[in-house]
Design an enzyme around this catalytic site. Structure first.
Site, short mmCIF file in Angstrom:
data_model
loop_
_atom_site.label_atom_id
_atom_site.label_comp_id
_atom_site.label_asym_id
_atom_site.label_seq_id
_atom_site.Cartn_x
_atom_site.Cartn_y
_atom_site.Cartn_z
CG ASP A 225 56.60 72.45 63.90
OD1 ASP A 225 57.68 72.62 63.29
OD2 ASP A 225 55.83 73.38 64.20
CE LYS A 232 57.75 74.28 66.93
NZ LYS A 232 57.13 75.61 66.96
CG ASP A 243 52.37 71.27 64.74
OD1 ASP A 243 51.39 71.97 65.11
OD2 ASP A 243 53.24 71.68 63.96
CG ASP A 302 58.57 76.87 64.22
OD1 ASP A 302 57.99 75.79 63.97
OD2 ASP A 302 58.69 77.32 65.37
CD GLU A 304 55.21 73.77 60.84
OE1 GLU A 304 55.80 74.78 61.23
OE2 GLU A 304 54.31 73.22 61.49
NE ARG A 306 52.12 80.55 58.83
CZ ARG A 306 52.20 81.63 59.62
NH1 ARG A 306 52.28 82.84 59.09
NH2 ARG A 306 52.20 81.50 60.92
N1 BES Z 1 53.04 74.25 65.47
C1 BES Z 1 53.40 75.58 65.71
C2 BES Z 1 52.34 76.35 66.51
C3 BES Z 1 52.08 75.90 67.92
C4 BES Z 1 52.71 76.52 68.97
C5 BES Z 1 51.16 74.91 68.19
C6 BES Z 1 52.45 76.12 70.28
C7 BES Z 1 50.90 74.52 69.50
C8 BES Z 1 51.54 75.13 70.54
C9 BES Z 1 53.61 76.35 64.41
O1 BES Z 1 54.07 75.58 63.35
C10 BES Z 1 54.60 77.41 64.67
O2 BES Z 1 55.68 77.10 65.07
N2 BES Z 1 54.21 78.65 64.45
C11 BES Z 1 55.07 79.76 64.70
C12 BES Z 1 54.79 80.78 63.64
C13 BES Z 1 55.78 81.91 63.61
C14 BES Z 1 57.14 81.42 63.17
C15 BES Z 1 55.27 82.96 62.69
C16 BES Z 1 54.73 80.32 66.08
O3 BES Z 1 53.56 80.32 66.46
O4 BES Z 1 55.66 80.73 66.77
ZN ZN Z 2 53.56 73.54 63.39
ZN ZN Z 3 56.18 75.36 63.29
#
Ligand code: BES
Ligand code: ZN
Ligand code: ZN
Length: 457
Positions: A225, A232, A243, A302, A304, A306
């Site tokens: 991811d 990111k 991920d 990001d 993604e 869901r």
């Molecule tokens: N894979 C990440 C979530 C994550 C963050 C897992 C840290 C493990 C450690 C997910 O896909 C993500 O990036 N989520 C975003 C959502 C936001 C854009 C609404 C997040 O949590 O920042």
């Molecule tokens: Zn993710």
């Molecule tokens: Zn993500």
């Protein structure tokens, strides 16, 4: 490493609640405190309270300490209890503590301890058998999640699932990117579109005769991811090989359940993809149509997981009838880690009875889960001006809950009360070792969910 009866080179002892103190060595028997006396061939480890987590930690500490001294066997008397959870944890800790991820190191880890000599008249054969199956499933998850993204691509994970299916007599179907595209899995397909490593949807099924219930596990399997076009920052991207933990945990659970011969039907649906950038990457502003016909406005690429899960949840409900339970497992949000910390998974859903069962299984097996309650104000945060729903919330608060609610939009009415969402973003990957977990993938969730499944009647 094997468990045998008899004597060993060193004697290990678990000291409960400071029952023994060695002031001259500064040992008070605090949680996880360890005292090795090599010349006396003794090792002591303290625990303040007897529970699954402390026992796993204690026996994993014994192995870690003794490795340094290159002993080949250790002798120990298991704790005096009839409680199977505690005994299993006691035995599992040795195997979990012996785990080291050395695949990419020139010098391989040494595993000097070959024998755990059990000094007791009791017969622990059955319990040891179960403990070995569960601990091996956890280490299996750790190995796959720890493997680097260039190796552990969606196709590679699918091949591992096929191998597992052959070994454990499971049904296995693997669908590729063309299947996703041609069959309306547009949300899943779009996330994966910019990657040089195409996606896979894997459906594994364990179908014992006379199964009492039918359980579906849906796992987020983002083999990488990067965030996609909503890229990111570099510091946040490192560790995103993890991920895929939700999907791999589902794989570990079906492995353990099938090896234990539990009489519950289990399906594991793995949504395997990479979220990358490129000329054909999906974009903020795109509108995607999921398999159930709902349209999704993308405002952040990001978010993604869901999208992949939405289509996998649709797949499960369309292809598997008479579902009793449907659980999804995902490293879904950073918000969950902010809220609950690194040691605890978030549990969401509409059926508090099932949620309580998960919390209880976690307690029994020494893993931390916390219930995050939905409420009536949250759904409006996902409203979109251009589509049926938006992939991120309009508020910067409550991100774990809004992600969970997003998923609930892809659960059919008749399954709403059968569904639970588990956000394992915190505990799935360990950045600083804790308890019985070394650095890296933890295999969190396997133990508790196997216990939960075992108890479904
Ligand atoms: N894979 C990440 C979530 C994550 C963050 C897992 C840290 C493990 C450690 C997910 O896909 C993500 O990036 N989520 C975003 C959502 C936001 C854009 C609404 C997040 O949590 O920042
Ligand atoms: Zn993710
Ligand atoms: Zn993500």
């Amino acid at each position: 490493m094997e468990f045998v009866k008899g004597k060993g080179q060193v004697k290990a002892e678990i000291v409960v609640n400071g029952a023994k103190k060695f002031e001259e060595y500064g040992f008070n028997g605090k949680d996880g405190e360890i005292l090795v006396l090599p010349e006396k061939k003794k090792i002591y480890v303290g625990i303040e309270k007897i529970d699954s987590e402390n026992l796993k930690t204690a026996t994993s500490q014994i192995i870690r300490s003794l490795k340094k001294y290159k002993f080949e066997s250790v002798e120990i008397t298991p704790i005096n209890t009839k409680n199977e959870d505690l005994l299993e944890s006691f035995f599992m800790g040795f195997i979990l503590g012996d785990y080291e991820f050395d695949k990419y190191k020139s010098e391989k880890a040494k595993h000097p301890i070959k024998k755990i000599a059990i000094n007791s008249k009791r017969n622990f054969e059955e319990i040891i058998k179960k403990a070995v199956i569960k601990a091996n499933a956890i280490n299996f998850v750790r190995d796959i999640v720890n493997s680097m993204p260039d190796e552990m691509t969606p196709a590679r994970v699918a091949a591992i699932a096929e191998d597992l299916a052959k070994e454990n007599n499971l049904e296995c179907r693997v669908y590729d990117e063309n299947y996703l595209l041609e069959n309306g899995y547009n949300a899943f397909y779009s996330v994966a579109k910019a990657s040089a490593h195409p996606p896979r949807l894997v459906h594994l099924a364990y179908k014992p005769k006379n199964a009492k219930k039918r359980v579906i596990l849906v796992g987020k399997g983002l083999c990488y991811d990067s965030g996609g076009l909503s890229l990111k920052p570099s510091d946040y991207m490192v560790t995103m090989k993890s991920d895929k933990s939700g999907a791999i945990t589902a794989l570990g659970i079906i492995k353990a359940v099938s090896e234990l011969g539990i009489d519950i039907e289990v399906h594991a649906i793995l949504g395997l993809a990479e979220n990358m950038i490129g000329g054909n990457a999906y974009k903020p502003d795109d509108v995607l149509k999921a398999k159930n016909g709902k349209t999704i406005e993308v405002r952040n690429t990001d978010a993604e997981g869901r999208l992949v899960l939405a289509d996998c949840l649709c797949y499960a409900q369309e292809n598997i009838k008479d579902i009793d339970y449907i659980f999804d497992l995902a490293t879904l949000t950073g918000a969950c880690v902010v809220g609950l910390g690194e040691y605890t998974a978030g549990v969401m859903g509409f059926n508090k009875d099932i949620i309580d069962k998960i919390l209880e299984a976690g307690n029994d097996r020494g893993e931390h889960f916390a219930y995050l309650p939905f409420n009536k104000y949250l759904p409006k945060l996902l409203k979109s001006n251009v589509a049926d729903i938006c992939n991120i919330a309009s508020s910067r608060y409550g991100g774990a809950l809004t992600a969970g609610l997003f998923l609930s939009e892809f659960i059919e009415k008749e399954n709403k009360e059968k569904w639970v969402h588990l956000d394992i973003a915190g505990p799935a990957f360990v950045e600083k070792e804790w308890g019985y977990n070394p650095f890296g993938a933890s295999g969190f969730g396997v133990d508790s969910l196997v216990k939960l499944i075992e108890g479904l009647k």
